[in-house]
Design a protein around this motif. Structure first.
Motif, short mmCIF file in Angstrom:
data_model
loop_
_atom_site.label_atom_id
_atom_site.label_comp_id
_atom_site.label_asym_id
_atom_site.label_seq_id
_atom_site.Cartn_x
_atom_site.Cartn_y
_atom_site.Cartn_z
N LEU A 252 6.14 -0.40 -3.09
CA LEU A 252 6.83 -1.22 -4.08
C LEU A 252 6.08 -2.53 -4.33
CD1 LEU A 252 10.57 -0.70 -3.13
CD2 LEU A 252 9.37 0.15 -5.15
N VAL A 253 5.58 -3.14 -3.28
CA VAL A 253 4.82 -4.38 -3.42
C VAL A 253 3.49 -4.10 -4.12
CG1 VAL A 253 3.62 -6.19 -2.15
CG2 VAL A 253 5.92 -5.52 -1.48
N LEU A 254 2.84 -3.01 -3.73
CA LEU A 254 1.55 -2.65 -4.29
C LEU A 254 1.63 -2.38 -5.79
CD1 LEU A 254 -1.39 -1.99 -3.37
CD2 LEU A 254 -0.67 0.38 -3.23
N SER A 255 2.72 -1.75 -6.23
CA SER A 255 2.84 -1.40 -7.64
C SER A 255 3.37 -2.53 -8.51
CB SER A 255 3.75 -0.18 -7.80
OG SER A 255 5.05 -0.48 -7.35
N ARG A 256 3.84 -3.61 -7.89
CA ARG A 256 4.35 -4.79 -8.60
C ARG A 256 5.45 -4.43 -9.61
NH1 ARG A 256 -0.93 -5.26 -7.72
NH2 ARG A 256 -1.79 -7.11 -6.78
N LEU A 257 6.43 -3.67 -9.15
CA LEU A 257 7.53 -3.24 -10.02
C LEU A 257 8.34 -4.41 -10.56
CD1 LEU A 257 8.88 -0.05 -8.23
CD2 LEU A 257 7.44 -0.20 -10.24
N MET B 224 -2.25 -1.29 -11.46
CA MET B 224 -2.05 -2.22 -10.34
C MET B 224 -2.43 -1.55 -9.01
SD MET B 224 -1.09 -5.23 -11.29
CE MET B 224 -2.21 -5.05 -12.63
N VAL B 225 -1.98 -0.31 -8.84
CA VAL B 225 -2.28 0.40 -7.60
C VAL B 225 -3.78 0.66 -7.49
CG1 VAL B 225 -1.93 2.57 -6.35
CG2 VAL B 225 0.01 1.42 -7.39
N LEU B 226 -4.40 1.15 -8.57
CA LEU B 226 -5.84 1.42 -8.52
C LEU B 226 -6.65 0.15 -8.29
CD1 LEU B 226 -6.27 4.06 -11.35
CD2 LEU B 226 -6.52 4.41 -8.90
N ASN B 227 -6.24 -0.96 -8.86
CA ASN B 227 -6.95 -2.22 -8.66
C ASN B 227 -6.94 -2.61 -7.19
OD1 ASN B 227 -8.23 -4.70 -9.44
ND2 ASN B 227 -6.25 -5.69 -9.12
#
Length: 66
Positions: free
Chosen positions: A12-17, A57-60
């Protein structure tokens, strides 16, 4: 109260929902300024932009992990 596992919280943090409402309003504003009707097509565009944003966001962060 919702209890998340550390792995789920990490995703959830990684994807910046938390930024998704901004993405939705940007898609809505763009559609309205372009003269598009506010209907299911615009909602589909907002959903597509949301998936692109979360994926980016995840790929970055994955690419910057090293």
């Amino acid at each position: 109260m919702i209890v998340l596992t550390p792995k789920a919280r990490g995703w959830l943090v990684l994807s910046r929902l938390s930024n998704l409402p901004t993405i939705w309003t940007n898609a809505l504003a763009g559609g309205v300024l372009a003269g598009a009707a506010v209907d299911s097509t615009l909602a589909g565009a907002a959903a597509a932009v949301s998936l692109l944003y979360v994926g980016g966001m995840v790929l970055n962060d994955v690419c910057d992990a090293a």
